[in-house]
Enzyme design. Structure first.
Site, PDB file in Angstrom:
ATOM      1  N   ASP A  25       0.821  -1.220   0.000  1.00  0.00           N
ATOM      2  CA  ASP A  25       0.000   0.000   0.000  1.00  0.00           C
ATOM      3  C   ASP A  25       0.854   1.268   0.000  1.00  0.00           C
ATOM      4  O   ASP A  25       0.347   2.368   0.206  1.00  0.00           O
ATOM      5  CB  ASP A  25      -0.951   0.009   1.212  1.00  0.00           C
ATOM      6  N   ASP A 190       9.344   8.599  24.370  1.00  0.00           N
ATOM      7  CA  ASP A 190       9.136   9.843  23.636  1.00  0.00           C
ATOM      8  C   ASP A 190       8.991  11.024  24.610  1.00  0.00           C
ATOM      9  O   ASP A 190       8.314  10.902  25.635  1.00  0.00           O
ATOM     10  CB  ASP A 190       7.846   9.682  22.814  1.00  0.00           C
ATOM     11  N   GLU A 244      14.131   9.912  25.333  1.00  0.00           N
ATOM     12  CA  GLU A 244      14.349  11.053  24.435  1.00  0.00           C
ATOM     13  C   GLU A 244      14.336  12.287  25.327  1.00  0.00           C
ATOM     14  O   GLU A 244      13.286  12.831  25.645  1.00  0.00           O
ATOM     15  CB  GLU A 244      13.249  11.159  23.379  1.00  0.00           C
TER      16      GLU A 244
HETATM   17  C1  NOJ Z   1       9.542  13.132  19.420  1.00  0.00           C
HETATM   18  C2  NOJ Z   1       9.380  12.249  18.227  1.00  0.00           C
HETATM   19  O1  NOJ Z   1      10.631  11.706  17.882  1.00  0.00           O
HETATM   20  C3  NOJ Z   1       8.797  13.122  17.151  1.00  0.00           C
HETATM   21  O2  NOJ Z   1       8.817  12.503  15.906  1.00  0.00           O
HETATM   22  C4  NOJ Z   1       7.412  13.518  17.568  1.00  0.00           C
HETATM   23  O3  NOJ Z   1       6.885  14.437  16.620  1.00  0.00           O
HETATM   24  C5  NOJ Z   1       7.417  14.196  18.936  1.00  0.00           C
HETATM   25  N1  NOJ Z   1       8.260  13.526  19.882  1.00  0.00           N
HETATM   26  C6  NOJ Z   1       6.026  14.252  19.516  1.00  0.00           C
HETATM   27  O4  NOJ Z   1       5.610  12.962  19.863  1.00  0.00           O
END
Ligand code: NOJ
Length: 502
Positions: A25, A190, A244
Site C-alpha cells: 500500500d 518519547d 528522548e
Molecule cells: C519526538 C518524536 O521523535 C517526534 O517525531 C514527535 O513528533 C514528537 N516527539 C512528539 O511525539
C-alpha cells in the site's frame, strides 16, 4: 558486575512507515521489517528500535496514539508483531518499542470521553490558557465546544496527559507490562522530559517562576522513571529504557540516568556538534564526566540527515565527513544509535513537493518550516523505480524518492567494497570484535591542529576535521579507515582505527 547487553549495543532505528512495505500500500509495515531482519543481522547491529506502530490517525506519523495495546492495520497485526519479535530474537537482535507517554491522540477513548465532559482531569483542560507555544508552531492550546481549552505541546491532535493524576501512572505501568509480556527488550521513551508541567502553568518568561522552564524537565518526572524502572527490573533479561531527553547540559541529562531511573538517554549534544575537533572533544568530555552509560547518535527521524548537515560547497564533503563521524562515534565508550538509511549514505531529500509533505511541522507552520519529511523518505532497496524495492510491484511509496536513490540502493552497494554499506558492515564487525576487549574509558592523545586522537586500550581512533593532512599517531597496524589513507597521513574529513600492541 556483568556488562549489560545495552552498554555497548548498536541500536538501529526503524521508522516503520519508511523502512519496507510488504502489504503493497506504499507504507512500510511490520511484515516488511520482519522480511528485512536478516539484512539488519548481516549489517551487524545488536538491536532495533521500532517507531510507533499503534492504532493512530497519523496526525504526527503515529506519535499520536489512539490505542497503546494494539497495532494499526496500516502496519499489520499483533500477530505480525509477535512474529517479528520471535524472528528478531532468533537472529540475535533485541527489540525496543517506542512509548509515547506525554500525550495521546485526540482519537484516544480517554480524550473522546474528556470531550464529552467525562474525566477531563486525565488531560490538561483550563478555562484560562497561558502563553505556551506548540513545538510544531502556533499556540499550545485548542478550545473545545464548551469554551475550555486543552494543552498540546505538539499538534492539536496530541493532547497532553495530566501526570498529576494517578490514573495516568497506573495506565502506563500496565502498557509497559503489556509489551514486556510480548517479549520486548526495552522502550524508547518519547519526550521523556515533558510529562510534568510546572504547577499553576506559569507563562514562559514569568519572572516569579524561578526554574529554567515551566514546560520541560520538572523534578516530579523522575518519580515516573523510578516506577518504570521497578517494572523493568521485575522482568528477566535486562529489559531497558532509553529516554528522548533534550536538555541544555550533560548534568541535567545525568539526572535521568540515576541508578533507579533510566538506563540510557539519547545524547543530542553529539548530533548537534559542528564539524570541529574542539566541539567533538568537549561533548565527549562532558558526556563521559556526567553520565554512567554514554550513548551517541548522529541522525534520527526528527533531524536533517547528517550527510546533508556536514555538506559544504565542496561536493563529497558531506559523505566523507559522515563516514568519518561514524567511525569516531563507534570508537567511543558506550552505545550508538543509527538511523535507517545512514548505512547507505542517504542525504536529506530537500526538494519534496509541498503536496507530498505530511509532517505537522510543515502543515502547522503554513509551510514556513520544511518539516521532517526529508529524512523520512522510504529506503531504496533496489535500483528500479517506482519504489526502489520499498513496495512490491508498481506501487508508489507514501513519499516520493528522488532518482538519485537508485545509485544509493542496497542492491547497488552490496558487494562493492568502496560503498558506504560495506563500510558500515566492516565497521560494525570490527567494533563487535573490539567492544568487550577494550576498556570503557578513553584517553586523549596529543593531536595535531584540526585533528582529534584518542585511545582505548589497543585501539586508537584518529579523525581529521581540518583542511590539511596530518601525520597518523604511532601504531602497529591499520584496522579500518573511512576513506583512503596514504604514506602515514590522514587526509581531511577522514577517520581511522589503528591498533597498538602495547
Ligand atoms: C519526538 C518524536 O521523535 C517526534 O517525531 C514527535 O513528533 C514528537 N516527539 C512528539 O511525539
Amino acid at each position: 558486575m556483568d556488562i549489560p547487553w545495552w552498554r555497548d549495543a548498536v541500536v538501529y532505528e526503524i521508522y516503520v512507515r519508511s523502512f519496507a512495505d510488504a502489504s503493497g500500500d506504499g507504507v512500510g509495515d511490520l511484515a516488511g521489517v520482519r522480511e528485512r531482519l536478516p539484512y539488519l543481522a548481516r549489517l551487524g547491529v545488536d538491536a532495533v528500535w521500532l517507531t510507533p506502530f499503534y492504532p493512530s490517525p497519523m496526525a504526527d506519523g503515529g506519535y499520536d496514539v489512539a490505542d497503546y495495546r494494539d497495532v494499526d492495520p496500516l502496519f499489520g497485526t499483533l500477530a505480525d508483531f509477535e512474529s517479528l519479535v520471535s524472528d528478531a530474537h532468533r537472529l540475535g537482535l533485541k527489540v525496543l518499542v517506542d512509548i509515547v507517554p506525554n500525550h495521546s491522540s485526540s482519537e484516544h477513548p480517554w480524550f473522546q470521553a474528556a470531550l464529552r465532559g467525562e474525566k477531563r482531569e486525565r488531560y490538561i483542560f483550563r478555562d484560562k490558557t497561558n502563553n505556551w507555544q506548540s513545538t510544531f508552531s502556533g499556540p499550545a492550546w485548542t478550545k473545545v465546544a464548551d469554551g475550555q481549552s486543552y494543552l498540546h505541546l505538539f499538534a492539536p491532535g496530541q493532547p497532553d496527559f495530566n501526570w498529576r493524576n494517578p490514573e495516568v501512572h497506573r495506565e502506563f505501568l500496565d502498557i509497559l507490562r503489556f509489551w514486556l509480556d510480548r517479549g520486548v527488550d526495552g522502550f524508547r521513551i518519547d519526550v521523556a522530559m515533558g510529562l510534568y508541567k510546572a504547577e499553576g502553568l506559569p507563562d514562559v518568561g514569568d519572572q516569579s517562576f524561578k526554574a529554567v522552564s515551566p514546560v520541560w524537565g520538572q523534578p516530579e518526572v523522575h518519580e515516573v522513571y523510578r516506577e518504570w524502572r521497578k517494572v523493568l527490573d521485575g522482568y528477566p533479561g535486562e529489559r531497558m529504557a532509553v529516554g528522548e531527553v533534550w536538555t541544555d547540559s550533560s548534568e541535567d541529562l545525568a539526572l535521568y540516568l540515576r541508578p533507579d531511573e533510566l538506563h540510557q538517554s539519547f545524547n543530542f549534544a553529539w548530533l548537534q556538534a559542528p564539524w570541529s575537533p574542539t566541539a567533538f572533544r568537549k561533548v565527549i568530555e562532558d558526556t563521559l564526566a556526567a553520565v554512567p552509560f554514554a550513548t551517541w547518535v548522529l541522525s534520527n527521524h526528527d533531524v536533517v540527515r547528517h550527510r546533508t548537515r556536514y555538506e559544504t560547497a565542496d561536493p563529497g564533503t558531506g559523505l566523507a565527513r559522515s563516514r568519518a563521524a561514524l567511525l569516531t562515534m563507534l570508537a567511543l565508550p558506550g552505545s550508538a544509535y543509527l538511523y535507517q538509511g545512514e548505512e547507505l549514505g542517504l542525504p536529506e531529500v530537500t526538494d519534496l513537493p509541498d503536496e507530498a509533505r505530511q509532517d505537522p511541522v510543515f502543515l502547522q507552520s503554513q509551510g514556513k518550516l520544511p518539516g521532517r519529511d526529508g529524512c523520512r523518505v522510504p529506503i531504496p532497496w533496489t535500483v528500479d523505480p517506482p519504489s526502489h524495492g520499498f513496495s512490491p510491484g508498481g506501487v508508489e511509496p507514501w513519499l516520493p524518492q528522488p532518482a538519485t536513490f537508485a545509485e544509493l540502493s542496497v542492491e547497488k552497494q552490496e558487494g562493492d567494497s568502496d560503498s558506504t554499506l560495506e563500510f558500515y558492515r566492516q565497521a560494525l564487525a570490527c567494533r563487535r570484535d573490539l567492544a568487550r576487549s577494550i576498556p570503557y574509558t578513553l584517553e586523549w592523545l596529543k593531536s595535531p591542529e584540526g585533528a582529534l586522537f584518542f585511545t582505548r586500550g589497543s585501539l586508537i581512533c584518529a579523525v581529521n576535521c581540518g583542511p590539511k593532512s596530518v601525520r597518523l599517531p604511532e601504531h602497529d597496524s591499520v584496522l579500518l579507515s573511512s576513506g583512503p589513507i596514504k604514506r602515514g597521513l590522514l587526509p581531511p574529513d577522514t577517520a581511522v582505527w589503528l591498533r597498538r600492541e602495547s
